[in-house]
Write a protein that holds these residues in place. Sequence first.
Motif, PDB file in Angstrom:
ATOM      1  N   LYS B 289     -29.187  -9.194  -5.182  1.00  0.00           N
ATOM      2  CA  LYS B 289     -29.835  -9.501  -3.903  1.00  0.00           C
ATOM      3  C   LYS B 289     -29.710  -8.278  -3.004  1.00  0.00           C
ATOM      4  O   LYS B 289     -28.711  -7.560  -3.092  1.00  0.00           O
ATOM      5  N   TRP B 352     -23.830 -14.935  -1.554  1.00  0.00           N
ATOM      6  CA  TRP B 352     -24.224 -16.346  -1.472  1.00  0.00           C
ATOM      7  C   TRP B 352     -25.589 -16.562  -2.114  1.00  0.00           C
ATOM      8  O   TRP B 352     -26.567 -15.940  -1.733  1.00  0.00           O
ATOM      9  N   GLY B 353     -25.640 -17.430  -3.123  1.00  0.00           N
ATOM     10  CA  GLY B 353     -26.927 -17.720  -3.761  1.00  0.00           C
ATOM     11  C   GLY B 353     -27.414 -16.634  -4.685  1.00  0.00           C
ATOM     12  O   GLY B 353     -28.515 -16.722  -5.216  1.00  0.00           O
ATOM     13  N   LYS B 355     -27.289 -14.122  -8.177  1.00  0.00           N
ATOM     14  CA  LYS B 355     -26.908 -14.279  -9.591  1.00  0.00           C
ATOM     15  C   LYS B 355     -25.778 -13.304  -9.860  1.00  0.00           C
ATOM     16  O   LYS B 355     -26.011 -12.181 -10.297  1.00  0.00           O
TER      17      LYS B 355
END
Lengths: 198, 552
Positions: B289, B352-353, B355
């Motif tokens: 991310k 957070w969130g 992979k």
Amino acid sequence: MSAMANPFPQAPATWRLPDRGKVAMAGLIIAESAIFTIFVVAYLFYVGKSLTGPTPREVLETPIFYTICLLSSSLTIHFAAKSLARERVGAFLGLWVLTIVLGGTFMYGTGQEWHRLIYEHGLTISTNLFGTTYYSLVGLHAFHVTAGLVMLSIVAIFAVVGRVQGEQSRRVEVLSMYWHFVDAVWVVVFTVVYVLGR
Amino acid sequence: MSSNAITIPGVQIDEKPWVDTLHEWVTTVDHKRLGVLYILYALLFLVVAGVEALIIRIQLMFPHNHFVSPQVFNRLFTMHGTTMVFFMGMPILFGFANYLVPLMIGARDMAFPRLNAFSFWLSAMGGFLLYFSLVGANGLYGAGNAPDAGWWAYAPLTARAFSPGHSTDYWTLALLVSGFGSIGTAINIIATILCMRCPGMKLNRMPLLAWLNLVMAGMVLLAVSPLTAAQFMLLIDRYLGGHFFDTQAGGSAMLWMHFFWIFGHPEVYVLIIPCFAFMSEIIPVFSRKPIFGYPVMVAATVCIGFVSMSVWAHHMFSVGMNSYANSFFTITTMAVGVPTGIKIFNWLGTMWGGKIQFKVPMLFCIAFLFQFLTAGLTGIMLGSAAFDSQLTLSYFVVAHFHYTLVGGVVFGVFAALYYWYPKITGRILNETLGKLHFWLFLIGFHLTFDLMHIPGLLGMPRRIYTYEPGRGWDTVNLLISVGGFIQAIAVVIFAANLVVSYFKGKKAGNDPWDAWTLEWATSSPPPAYNFASIPLVASRRPLWDLKHPEDQ
Ligand SMILES: [Cu+2]
């Protein structure tokens, strides 16, 4: 090596960044300012705390003339750099040498003052707190003036043999920044030593 | 477009006599080679100072131990502290800044390559000067042969009367010389970041690593210079008979404390901010991310830079400042926790969130987050003047700052070494050995430094060379020492991994982690000129744009 695909498109012509010489000199000035700040703080902290004489009030004389010399050298170096940017090499050399003469006169003044303090008043760096802080602060500044004079003289020698032209004006401006800084520090040192410290 | 399409074909490697290779390395002005030299030099001193720490821990293993004499003990903790801060921490972080900043901003070298080499050799000479005191410092009868006044060298311990001989002079000169090197490198980093960015690399598109190193370099200018000034004063006192810190002549020992900590506190941030930079590059890549809250991260770092310049006297609560000073420095110290907390939330927000891939660099990053948070919490405790006056000069303080410097800086540096080793050498560090290193080091670290808080709370003072049995410190001290040895074994495994993977490691290719910043666009190791053609950048993640042209 074979020709390779360029993954990145060509650079646009409008990409401009600050001059690295000026940025680096600004960085040096910030670091030097921090060094001088510490010495100034030490000087102010110890004003009036010497256990023995001589005191600043007894022995210091305000060096008005030499201060005027040093501060006016800021003007001459400014116009020298301006002249070089406009390719007027003769005017540049004249003003540049005048800057060196003014700086040299200031150093002569400092030398004379130190000679008087040492031989007439017996004030050395180990006499008392005033001696320690005075010689180290004024001496640190004098060291910077001397270093500046050496660099200015090197440029002057290059200029005399005709190696300083308009294309060097950015470098000359970097040196001029340093000289302005040394002059500005003197304003602070003068205020602290000869005005507040007495 | 696959990442292979942008491979720069390998530079021809000719067999050269080793003298030529050595000559090339010694005279190099290439930012990558200087970066590697910085890192190797720092790792050498990591071993030296680590051995010093182990000797300290052997001495403290049992009460009334006689492994070393009290005099040698003083020299050991002085040399350990000085070496770790000035000759391990600073150089290794400068090494990474040197190696990575030009690559990440798409430049071919630093702004001033020769100044860069000059600064490195100054720093290196500083380290050797410090250790030269072991052979060169015997001046007078009874004078020690290594600095022994502590890493902060409080006056009047450093005065001629209390430090005869030349050991303190070597300490001063070593710090002075390496300080000039640090200032030179800091100026170079600033000029490089501001003046050498590739087209399109606007300030708000720079990788966070570049931003954070910019702030770090600015802090070096403002923090190392006061130390330089104070060292000049100490030299004037010792050699010219000055009285700056001479109480007999009206001088003040407090002044040295202030000057030292005006350097000393920001120095901690000089060490930790580059590690924040590693976190900000590594965590997004292994969370798949983009970094959460880029502008806030930049703002928080600049904010830390400013606030941390005005907290220094929290190291001096117990010397008797007035209540206004105590309150001021308590408040500023608490305030610096706010931007630091923001950064921790941003890294968690990045994960957070995502992979998350638990590769070795990421493991070190996750441990960093928890440990740095804990270190921050004990920092808040010590930042309160009332609490600090109970615990200062105890092992609680030693535990706190080792939690920051080992749990923070060393873990951050390990993460960075695992992450960028493939770029530097072209080979990936062995993952199994890496995990073994990580878990052993983690266990050793927590055994040593979690437990170290306890003797501190029980009143064990720092810097004592031994202690009486039966005060409740015995078992804890033994376990702390055992933890130290577990960390040492982990470091040996790491060193073996560095060597083995250099020859036998898996080939890395350009971009082993599928990352987004420019250093992964060139070959591993990069050619001397970094990029065959200067890149043009249109976003914060130039390699994402290359790999996903449909996205634009
Ligand atoms: Cu602090």
